[in-house]
Design a protein around this motif. Structure first.
Motif, PDB file in Angstrom:
ATOM      1  N   ILE A 176      44.679 -47.728 -24.979  1.00  0.00           N
ATOM      2  CA  ILE A 176      43.523 -47.841 -25.874  1.00  0.00           C
ATOM      3  C   ILE A 176      42.998 -46.448 -26.245  1.00  0.00           C
ATOM      4  N   LEU A 177      42.917 -45.565 -25.243  1.00  0.00           N
ATOM      5  CA  LEU A 177      42.459 -44.197 -25.512  1.00  0.00           C
ATOM      6  C   LEU A 177      43.382 -43.517 -26.516  1.00  0.00           C
ATOM      7  N   ALA A 178      44.680 -43.665 -26.288  1.00  0.00           N
ATOM      8  CA  ALA A 178      45.643 -43.023 -27.177  1.00  0.00           C
ATOM      9  C   ALA A 178      45.555 -43.595 -28.596  1.00  0.00           C
ATOM     10  N   LEU A 179      45.416 -44.922 -28.695  1.00  0.00           N
ATOM     11  CA  LEU A 179      45.324 -45.552 -30.025  1.00  0.00           C
ATOM     12  C   LEU A 179      44.124 -45.028 -30.801  1.00  0.00           C
ATOM     13  N   MET A 208      44.951 -41.103 -31.633  1.00  0.00           N
ATOM     14  CA  MET A 208      46.274 -40.628 -32.013  1.00  0.00           C
ATOM     15  C   MET A 208      46.340 -39.996 -33.386  1.00  0.00           C
ATOM     16  N   SER A 209      47.165 -38.973 -33.444  1.00  0.00           N
ATOM     17  CA  SER A 209      47.571 -38.370 -34.702  1.00  0.00           C
ATOM     18  C   SER A 209      48.672 -37.378 -34.334  1.00  0.00           C
ATOM     19  N   ALA A 210      49.657 -37.219 -35.223  1.00  0.00           N
ATOM     20  CA  ALA A 210      50.891 -36.519 -34.859  1.00  0.00           C
ATOM     21  C   ALA A 210      50.652 -35.065 -34.466  1.00  0.00           C
ATOM     22  N   ASP A 211      49.568 -34.486 -34.959  1.00  0.00           N
ATOM     23  CA  ASP A 211      49.344 -33.068 -34.650  1.00  0.00           C
ATOM     24  C   ASP A 211      48.462 -32.880 -33.420  1.00  0.00           C
ATOM     25  N   ILE A 215      52.896 -43.222 -23.014  1.00  0.00           N
ATOM     26  CA  ILE A 215      51.969 -43.725 -24.022  1.00  0.00           C
ATOM     27  C   ILE A 215      51.724 -42.673 -25.098  1.00  0.00           C
ATOM     28  N   ALA A 216      51.742 -41.394 -24.733  1.00  0.00           N
ATOM     29  CA  ALA A 216      51.645 -40.340 -25.751  1.00  0.00           C
ATOM     30  C   ALA A 216      52.828 -40.452 -26.717  1.00  0.00           C
ATOM     31  N   VAL A 217      53.997 -40.713 -26.167  1.00  0.00           N
ATOM     32  CA  VAL A 217      55.189 -40.848 -27.015  1.00  0.00           C
ATOM     33  C   VAL A 217      55.098 -42.094 -27.909  1.00  0.00           C
ATOM     34  N   GLU A 239      33.266 -46.818 -29.204  1.00  0.00           N
ATOM     35  CA  GLU A 239      34.394 -46.579 -30.122  1.00  0.00           C
ATOM     36  C   GLU A 239      35.696 -47.143 -29.553  1.00  0.00           C
ATOM     37  N   PHE A 240      35.969 -46.856 -28.294  1.00  0.00           N
ATOM     38  CA  PHE A 240      37.234 -47.313 -27.695  1.00  0.00           C
ATOM     39  C   PHE A 240      37.337 -48.830 -27.684  1.00  0.00           C
ATOM     40  N   ASN A 241      36.191 -49.487 -27.554  1.00  0.00           N
ATOM     41  CA  ASN A 241      36.168 -50.939 -27.520  1.00  0.00           C
ATOM     42  C   ASN A 241      36.750 -51.556 -28.797  1.00  0.00           C
TER      43      ASN A 241
END
Ligand SMILES: *Cc1c(COP(=O)(O)O)cnc(C)c1O
Length: 360
Positions: free
Chosen positions: A98-101, A104-107, A123-125, A240-242
C-alpha cells in the motif's frame, strides 16, 4: 502464439515468485512462526469462547471495512494518542505494498539496508520503483556513513528499517535510526515485526518525527495464520494511504479472532517470554557446536554462520532428518549463513541433535 513475455513487464518476467519450501511432515523452523498453538496449553478454556464467537460471525455479510473493534483494542493496548492513527493490513506485506502504491513513480527510490526483509525489494520492483540497497557492516550493524551518503544521493521517498532486522536478528543502534529519520526527505518505516521478542520500540517516538511510521504484525507473535499487520502514524499520512487499501482487506474471522486474542493477550506474551528464554538457551548450545558462529538476536530466530562452503550440506542433511530451517547461503552478504527459528524446548533439542549429526 502470444507469449507472456510479450505482455508481462520485463521486471516482473525476470522475477521469481516468493518461494515457500514445502514442509509437509517436517519440523518447521524456517519461517519465524510461534511453536505453540493458540490459545494452546496456557489457556485451553479460551477455545470454546473463541469458537462460540466464530460461530456467530455473519459470513454472508462483508466484514467491517474499518475493523472498528480490532482497531480500538489495538489503540487501548498500545496507549496510542489521539493524533495518531492505525491502518490494518492483510499481513504487513500488504501494508508495504500500500505504501509503495501510494508513492510509486519510476524516478523515485525505495531504500533499505541489505541484507534485510526481502519484500521491501520485491514490492519496489512490482511497483516499478528504484530500489537502493545499502550493505550492512560485517557484524550487521548499520553502516551509517554509507546510509547517509545513499540517502543524500538517491533522495528516497521510502526507507525501510526492520527493528530487529530480518534475517540478521540484531537491533540497529537507535542513534543511527534517528540520524536516518532526520536525513531522509521521504518517509521512514520502522518495521517492528519482532517487537514481541525485543525490549525496544520507536512507538513512543512517533510524535517526534513527522516522517516516521511504525509497522507491526501479529504473525511472529503467534497468529501468522490470521494475516494481520498494522501501520501506526500521523492521521494525515494514514488518511492518504487508506485510499490505496482494498475495501474489506481484513476478513471477519480475522477481525474477531485477533480482537479476541488481544483481549486475552497474556497467553501470547507468556509464549513470547518462553521463546525469549529458549532463544538464550539455544544460542548458548549452538555456540558450543564446532565451526558454528552464532550472531546475537533480539528476535525469535538465530542466524548462524557455518564453516566455509558447508551451509548447503548442513541444510540438506537437516532436511533428510525432517528439520527445515532457512538456507541463506546463496545471498552474497550471507555466504555460509543459515537462519533458525526458535522452537519449543523439545523442537530445539531435535534441531541440535540434527545439527550435530549434520556437522560430522
Ligand atoms: C515476517 C516479516 C514481516 C511480514 O509479516 P506479515 O505480517 O506476516 O506479512 C514483515 N517484516 C519483517 C521484517 C518480517 O520479518
Amino acid at each position: 502464439m502470444l507469449q507472456p513475455q510479450d505482455l508481462i513487464r520485463p521486471e516482473i518476467h525476470a522475477l521469481s515468485a516468493y518461494h515457500v519450501t514445502p514442509a509437509q511432515g517436517m519440523l518447521k523452523l524456517d519461517a519465524m512462526e510461534n511453536p505453540y498453538a493458540w490459545p494452546g496449553e496456557l489457556a485451553p478454556e479460551l477455545i470454546h469462547e473463541w469458537q462460540a464467537q466464530c460461530a456467530q460471525a455473519e459470513l454472508n455479510r462483508y466484514p467491517d471495512p474499518q475493523g472498528t473493534a480490532l482497531t480500538s483494542q489495538l489503540r487501548i493496548q498500545l496507549g496510542l494518542s489521539d493524533d495518531l492513527d492505525i491502518m490494518l493490513g492483510n499481513g504487513s506485506d500488504e501494508l508495504i505494498q500500500i505504501l509503495a502504491l501510494a508513492l510509486m513513480s519510476a524516478d523515485r527510490a525505495v531504500l533499505a539496508p541489505i541484507p534485510s526483509f526481502v519484500m521491501y525489494q520485491m514490492i519496489a520492483v512490482y511497483t516499478g520503483m528504484r530500489y537502493v540497497g545499502v550493505a550492512l557492516q560485517d557484524d550487521f550493524a548499520l553502516d551509517i556513513q554509507a546510509m547517509l551518503a545513499a540517502i543524500e544521493e538517491h533522495q528516497p521517498v521510502l526507507v525501510f528499517l526492520a527493528y530487529p532486522n530480518n534475517p540478521t536478528g540484531n537491533l540497529f543502534a537507535a542513534d543511527d535510526i534517528e540520524a536516518i529519520i532526520r536525513a531522509t526527505p521521504g518517509l521512514v518505516v520502522v518495521d517492528e515485526a519482532y517487537a514481541p521478542f525485543a525490549q525496544a520500540s520507536f512507538i513512543s517516538r512517533l510524535a517526534e518525527f513527522d516522517n516516521l511510521l511504525i509497522m507491526r504484525t501479529l504473525s511472529k507473535l503467534g497468529l501468522a495464520g490470521l494475516r494481520l499487520g498494522y501501520l501506526l502514524g500521523a492521521k494525515h499520512w494514514l488518511y492518504e494511504f487508506n485510499k490505496c487499501r482494498l475495501p474489506y482487506n481484513i476478513n471477519s474471522l480475522t477481525q474477531l479472532s485477533a480482537t479476541f486474542a488481544l483481549q486475552h493477550q497474556t497467553t501470547l506474551t507468556r509464549q513470547a517470554a518462553l521463546i525469549c528464554q529458549e532463544r538464550e538457551q539455544l544460542q548458548a548450545e549452538l555456540a558450543r557446536l564446532p565451526g558454528i558462529r552464532v550472531y546475537p538476536s533480539a528476535a525469535n530466530f538465530i542466524l548462524i554462520r557455518t564453516a566455509r562452503g558447508e551451509a548447503d550440506k548442513i541444510y540438506t542433511r537437516l532436511i533428510q532428518q525432517g528439520v527445515l530451517i532457512k538456507n541463506l547461503a546463496n545471498q552474497p552478504e550471507l555466504s555460509d549463513c543459515l537462519r533458525i527459528t526458535v522452537g519449543s524446548p523439545q523442537q530445539n533439542q531435535r534441531l541440535l541433535h540434527g545439527l550435530s549429526a549434520a556437522l560430522n
